[in-house]
Design a protein around this motif. Sequence first.
Motif, PDB file in Angstrom:
ATOM      1  N   ASN A  91     -14.412  30.030  24.387  1.00 23.33           N
ATOM      2  CA  ASN A  91     -13.257  30.573  23.674  1.00 23.33           C
ATOM      3  C   ASN A  91     -12.176  29.517  23.457  1.00 23.33           C
ATOM      4  O   ASN A  91     -11.496  29.510  22.434  1.00 23.33           O
ATOM      5  CB  ASN A  91     -12.670  31.761  24.449  1.00 23.33           C
ATOM      6  CG  ASN A  91     -13.590  32.972  24.432  1.00 23.33           C
ATOM      7  OD1 ASN A  91     -14.227  33.258  23.425  1.00 23.33           O
ATOM      8  ND2 ASN A  91     -13.681  33.673  25.562  1.00 23.33           N
TER       9      ASN A  91
ATOM     10  N   ASN B 195     -11.020  27.230  19.173  1.00 19.78           N
ATOM     11  CA  ASN B 195      -9.768  26.953  18.451  1.00 19.78           C
ATOM     12  C   ASN B 195      -9.142  25.664  19.015  1.00 19.78           C
ATOM     13  O   ASN B 195      -8.132  25.707  19.730  1.00 19.78           O
ATOM     14  CB  ASN B 195      -8.783  28.109  18.606  1.00 19.78           C
ATOM     15  CG  ASN B 195      -9.262  29.373  17.919  1.00 19.78           C
ATOM     16  OD1 ASN B 195      -9.230  29.467  16.701  1.00 19.78           O
ATOM     17  ND2 ASN B 195      -9.715  30.337  18.711  1.00 19.78           N
TER      18      ASN B 195
ATOM     19  N   ARG C 169      -5.307  24.802  17.999  1.00 22.35           N
ATOM     20  CA  ARG C 169      -4.362  25.711  18.632  1.00 22.35           C
ATOM     21  C   ARG C 169      -4.280  25.445  20.135  1.00 22.35           C
ATOM     22  O   ARG C 169      -3.202  25.475  20.722  1.00 22.35           O
ATOM     23  CB  ARG C 169      -4.778  27.156  18.369  1.00 22.35           C
ATOM     24  CG  ARG C 169      -3.767  28.162  18.879  1.00 22.35           C
ATOM     25  CD  ARG C 169      -4.075  29.549  18.365  1.00 22.35           C
ATOM     26  NE  ARG C 169      -5.279  30.101  18.976  1.00 22.35           N
ATOM     27  CZ  ARG C 169      -5.781  31.304  18.677  1.00 22.35           C
ATOM     28  NH1 ARG C 169      -5.180  32.047  17.749  1.00 22.35           N
ATOM     29  NH2 ARG C 169      -6.869  31.745  19.261  1.00 22.35           N
ATOM     30  N   THR C 170      -5.424  25.148  20.745  1.00 20.55           N
ATOM     31  CA  THR C 170      -5.430  24.856  22.187  1.00 20.55           C
ATOM     32  C   THR C 170      -4.634  23.592  22.483  1.00 20.55           C
ATOM     33  O   THR C 170      -3.860  23.546  23.445  1.00 20.55           O
ATOM     34  CB  THR C 170      -6.879  24.696  22.675  1.00 20.55           C
ATOM     35  OG1 THR C 170      -7.598  25.911  22.437  1.00 20.55           O
ATOM     36  CG2 THR C 170      -6.908  24.390  24.164  1.00 20.55           C
TER      37      THR C 170
ATOM     38  N   MET D 217      -1.982  33.309  24.485  1.00 21.00           N
ATOM     39  CA  MET D 217      -2.885  34.250  25.141  1.00 21.00           C
ATOM     40  C   MET D 217      -2.643  35.675  24.637  1.00 21.00           C
ATOM     41  O   MET D 217      -3.586  36.466  24.518  1.00 21.00           O
ATOM     42  CB  MET D 217      -2.710  34.180  26.651  1.00 21.00           C
ATOM     43  CG  MET D 217      -3.198  32.885  27.284  1.00 21.00           C
ATOM     44  SD  MET D 217      -4.893  32.452  26.845  1.00 21.00           S
ATOM     45  CE  MET D 217      -5.787  33.842  27.529  1.00 21.00           C
TER      46      MET D 217
ATOM     47  N   THR E  83      -4.387  35.802  21.454  1.00 17.34           N
ATOM     48  CA  THR E  83      -5.829  35.849  21.714  1.00 17.34           C
ATOM     49  C   THR E  83      -6.280  37.253  22.097  1.00 17.34           C
ATOM     50  O   THR E  83      -7.330  37.730  21.649  1.00 17.34           O
ATOM     51  CB  THR E  83      -6.186  34.848  22.829  1.00 17.34           C
ATOM     52  OG1 THR E  83      -5.784  33.539  22.444  1.00 17.34           O
ATOM     53  CG2 THR E  83      -7.687  34.849  23.099  1.00 17.34           C
TER      54      THR E  83
ATOM     55  N   GLU F   8      -6.416  39.318  19.007  1.00 16.53           N
ATOM     56  CA  GLU F   8      -7.544  38.962  18.149  1.00 16.53           C
ATOM     57  C   GLU F   8      -8.886  39.440  18.717  1.00 16.53           C
ATOM     58  O   GLU F   8      -9.840  39.656  17.959  1.00 16.53           O
ATOM     59  CB  GLU F   8      -7.597  37.443  17.944  1.00 16.53           C
ATOM     60  CG  GLU F   8      -6.449  36.890  17.119  1.00 16.53           C
ATOM     61  CD  GLU F   8      -6.486  35.375  17.041  1.00 16.53           C
ATOM     62  OE1 GLU F   8      -5.777  34.808  16.184  1.00 16.53           O
ATOM     63  OE2 GLU F   8      -7.228  34.749  17.833  1.00 16.53           O
ATOM     64  N   ARG F   9      -8.962  39.580  20.039  1.00 20.52           N
ATOM     65  CA  ARG F   9     -10.254  39.882  20.670  1.00 20.52           C
ATOM     66  C   ARG F   9     -10.311  41.316  21.211  1.00 20.52           C
ATOM     67  O   ARG F   9     -11.033  41.599  22.163  1.00 20.52           O
ATOM     68  CB  ARG F   9     -10.492  38.864  21.800  1.00 20.52           C
ATOM     69  CG  ARG F   9     -10.709  37.465  21.277  1.00 20.52           C
ATOM     70  CD  ARG F   9     -10.573  36.403  22.344  1.00 20.52           C
ATOM     71  NE  ARG F   9     -11.513  36.602  23.442  1.00 20.52           N
ATOM     72  CZ  ARG F   9     -11.514  35.866  24.554  1.00 20.52           C
ATOM     73  NH1 ARG F   9     -10.591  34.909  24.697  1.00 20.52           N
ATOM     74  NH2 ARG F   9     -12.390  36.093  25.500  1.00 20.52           N
TER      75      ARG F   9
ATOM     76  N   PHE G 209      -9.441  36.479  31.185  1.00 17.85           N
ATOM     77  CA  PHE G 209      -8.305  35.941  30.427  1.00 17.85           C
ATOM     78  C   PHE G 209      -7.401  35.066  31.307  1.00 17.85           C
ATOM     79  O   PHE G 209      -6.819  34.087  30.820  1.00 17.85           O
ATOM     80  CB  PHE G 209      -7.508  37.089  29.803  1.00 17.85           C
ATOM     81  CG  PHE G 209      -8.147  37.641  28.571  1.00 17.85           C
ATOM     82  CD1 PHE G 209      -7.846  37.130  27.323  1.00 17.85           C
ATOM     83  CD2 PHE G 209      -9.088  38.666  28.653  1.00 17.85           C
ATOM     84  CE1 PHE G 209      -8.443  37.628  26.179  1.00 17.85           C
ATOM     85  CE2 PHE G 209      -9.697  39.167  27.516  1.00 17.85           C
ATOM     86  CZ  PHE G 209      -9.381  38.647  26.279  1.00 17.85           C
TER      87      PHE G 209
ATOM     88  N   GLU H 274      -8.991  31.629  31.448  1.00 20.00           N
ATOM     89  CA  GLU H 274      -8.738  30.853  30.241  1.00 20.00           C
ATOM     90  C   GLU H 274      -7.339  30.255  30.250  1.00 20.00           C
ATOM     91  O   GLU H 274      -7.136  29.092  29.864  1.00 20.00           O
ATOM     92  CB  GLU H 274      -8.923  31.750  29.014  1.00 20.00           C
ATOM     93  CG  GLU H 274     -10.355  32.160  28.766  1.00 20.00           C
ATOM     94  CD  GLU H 274     -10.492  33.011  27.520  1.00 20.00           C
ATOM     95  OE1 GLU H 274      -9.584  32.936  26.657  1.00 20.00           O
ATOM     96  OE2 GLU H 274     -11.495  33.736  27.401  1.00 20.00           O
TER      97      GLU H 274
END
Length: 391
Positions: free
Chosen positions: A13, A17, A20-21, A288, A291, A294-295, A316, A319
């Motif tokens: 994940n 991106n 963006r990360t 986050m 994210t 989006e998910r 999460f 991440e």
Amino acid sequence: MNKADYLRMAFFNIKSNPVRTLLTMLGIIIGTACLIAVYALGRGGEWRIRDELQKFGIQRVWVYSCIDQNDQAPALTMEDASYLEQTLKGVESVQPTAYLQAGLKGVVGNAQVQLRGCTWGIEQEEGFKLLSGRTLSFRDAQEARSVIVLPQAVARQLFGEQQAVGQSVGISGIEFRVIGVLQDDSALGSGSTARCMIPLTTMQRYLGRTTIDEIALTLDSGDAVEPVAQVAQQLLDQRYQGQGYFRTVTLSKETQLASNIVLVFLLIIASVAALSLLVGGIGVMNIMLVTVRERRQEIGVRKALGATRRQILAQFLLESVLIALGGGLGGMLLGTGLTLIAASAIGLPVMLDGTVYLAAAGFSAIVGVFFGTYPARQAARLEPIAALRQG
């Protein structure tokens, strides 16, 4: 799902991106780099300040006799130096010193200097840099030899480009043989304020000095400087039954002032670094949250298949921590590079150790956990049907 599955999904994940990360990590990278650089340069600066003060005697106490307006107060003597050496504890060595203005006559020219009558071994305490020849020896002092050590500038003024060591200079009609030349950046100074070293016994025997101007006490430990200074002053007051006025000088205040200046510098820059980490943490939380939004469909599917709230929360949160640790690693590399460049540019030693890297990694992980908890909890609280419908 086992721990390896959590890690694989988290890395997948994050890599999906990359731009963006990277932008999310930027605040943490800058904050961590500032922490690394501030720590290293601050320690290097403090070491340099202490090293410079050490040349003047960070572990030394100077004792002076203050003559009153009527010149009635007694001056210091060699007996006072011996008395302090025998009485005080923690004193490594005692160096009595006398000063005398004099004119030197050389082969090429003359020079007005300040003669410094001192004992042998003083160069070990004050870090003189010998350019040629030697310094005063025990035999020079014991036999009151007519020898002298000159600063480089004075040697050039007296002898031009000739070799000074082995030649003679005239002082009050007495010939002194030059045995050594010191670099001009030594503590003896140069030019009109130059101090030329001769044995104290020679100054007393041939130049009429019976008293001394100062007594320098070198201690075993710098922590005992102030207590020894107080005791030395009390001992001399008792010795002269209050008829003398003596004072002591140390570099404790200067050392403390230097440490305070470095501390203020560190706190200011560390505050900027902490602010950068805070901004970076807020960036992690925002990303986050995006994210999670989006998910939602993925979260709904996983919950419908039996994933628990705890598993979603862990996914999460992991991440978030990995993003923060990635920023911390990038900050370590950037901070190390900046430290090496800055230290080389301003001439400071590089003072890096594993502690600062462990602290940087710890701070990064804490930022990831703290700012990633809220988005992770938001994801864990989503109901499967609502998540699938909104996704």
